[in-house]
Scaffold this active site. Structure first.
Site, PDB file in Angstrom:
ATOM      1  N   HIS A 291       0.832  -1.210   0.000  1.00  0.00           N
ATOM      2  CA  HIS A 291       0.000   0.000   0.000  1.00  0.00           C
ATOM      3  C   HIS A 291       0.866   1.260   0.000  1.00  0.00           C
ATOM      4  CE1 HIS A 291      -3.730   2.253   1.428  1.00  0.00           C
ATOM      5  NE2 HIS A 291      -2.756   3.128   1.659  1.00  0.00           N
ATOM      6  N   GLU A 292       1.829   1.301   0.920  1.00  0.00           N
ATOM      7  CA  GLU A 292       2.674   2.493   1.027  1.00  0.00           C
ATOM      8  C   GLU A 292       3.616   2.624  -0.167  1.00  0.00           C
ATOM      9  OE1 GLU A 292       1.664   4.453   3.137  1.00  0.00           O
ATOM     10  OE2 GLU A 292       0.520   3.072   4.391  1.00  0.00           O
TER      11      GLU A 292
ATOM     12  N   HIS B  89       1.904   4.466  -2.846  1.00  0.00           N
ATOM     13  CA  HIS B  89       1.982   5.906  -2.572  1.00  0.00           C
ATOM     14  C   HIS B  89       3.338   6.469  -3.010  1.00  0.00           C
ATOM     15  CE1 HIS B  89      -1.828   6.078  -0.730  1.00  0.00           C
ATOM     16  NE2 HIS B  89      -1.496   5.673   0.483  1.00  0.00           N
TER      17      HIS B  89
END
Length: 284
Positions: free
Chosen positions: A181-182, A185
């Site tokens: 997820h990160e 980003h």
């Protein structure tokens, strides 16, 4: 950010630390998304954080843990006290939790197909993600006077890297989802220079949250069913991505309320939910 077929030139990548950078997220840093650590506007009013009062909650940190645990089992500690007991135990186990988290992180870097793929894509944009800027720390949760508990599994900061909240990681698969997820980003930031705070508008934040929830694997059916008890068969994936994106946008200081969060997610939904870059399709 959009799903247009023509890609603009890849920008330089000073935002994500390289191997020569010594900066890392502070152990006491908030574990939520990058915008939550930005200075809020003067007009923003946040709920008050509730501190423990043994006379009110029944939980006394000066008492042995097993006595407090027994008081929980017998109903002599209320829900607020259970929250403070949990945070107290996290502080006691911080070193052990961080060591376990780092072992999971190293495994993901070596063996997770998603993490290895995203790492290569970040490197293609002149960024570097490794053990120096993907760090495990304890992330204190917050109980506010509106009755809400605020906790997170990780966060990304353009100036520091990725923070994994060691005390919130349940197992190796959970860390893999959180790290993926990160990393989405991080890739989005290098690719498009995301407006994390939302100074212009919140569409950048909404789009990257949609993509991260969609591509990381955190909304796959088995995760929703076995971890969150959501056994819905129809539109489960879309509903999960939308819900988690709204929650993340709502945490931004520039977001006024849940109505605005839902509105901005809806505005970018069609283009961002169909944009699977750098993957060819939703892999997990």
């Amino acid at each position: 950010m959009s799903s247009q077929s023509s890609d603009p030139p890849a920008p330089e990548a000073p935002g994500v630390p390289t191997q020569t950078s010594s900066s890392s997220p502070s152990p006491s840093a908030d574990s939520s998304s990058p915008s939550t650590s930005a200075p809020p506007s003067s007009s923003t009013q946040f709920p008050r954080i509730i501190e423990n009062d043994p006379a009110r909650t029944g939980f006394d940190p000066k008492t042995a843990w097993w006595i407090n645990y027994f008081k929980i089992l017998t109903g002599n500690i209320n829900k607020e006290g259970v929250f403070h007991y949990r945070e107290w135990r996290y502080r006691e186990h911080e070193a052990k939790d961080c060591t376990r988290c780092e072992q999971y992180r190293d495994w993901a870097f070596a063996h997770s197909p998603t993490v290895r793929f995203m790492r290569e894509k970040v490197e293609a944009l002149n960024g570097t993600l490794d053990k120096d800027n993907v760090v495990c720390r304890r992330c204190p949760a917050r109980l506010t006077d509106d009755g809400q508990v605020h906790r997170s599994s990780g966060g990304f900061s353009p100036g520091h890297g990725i923070l994994i909240c060691a005390n919130e990681i349940r197992d190796r698969n959970h860390l893999e989802d959180t790290l993926a997820h990160e990393m989405v980003h991080a890739w989005d930031h290098l690719r498009w220079k995301v407006d994390w705070v939302g100074d212009k508008d919140l569409k950048h934040a909404a789009c990257t949250e949609i993509r991260a929830a969609m591509l990381s694997g955190e909304c796959r059916w088995t995760r929703e069913a076995w971890t969150r008890g959501n056994w819905t068969l129809t539109q489960q994936f879309q509903d999960c991505v939308r819900k988690r994106a709204v929650q993340s946008v709502l945490a931004r200081p520039r977001c006024k309320d849940d109505v605005q969060a839902v509105k901005v997610v809806n505005q970018v939904w069609d283009s961002c939910f169909s944009d699977t870059r750098p993957f060819d399709e939703v892999y997990r």
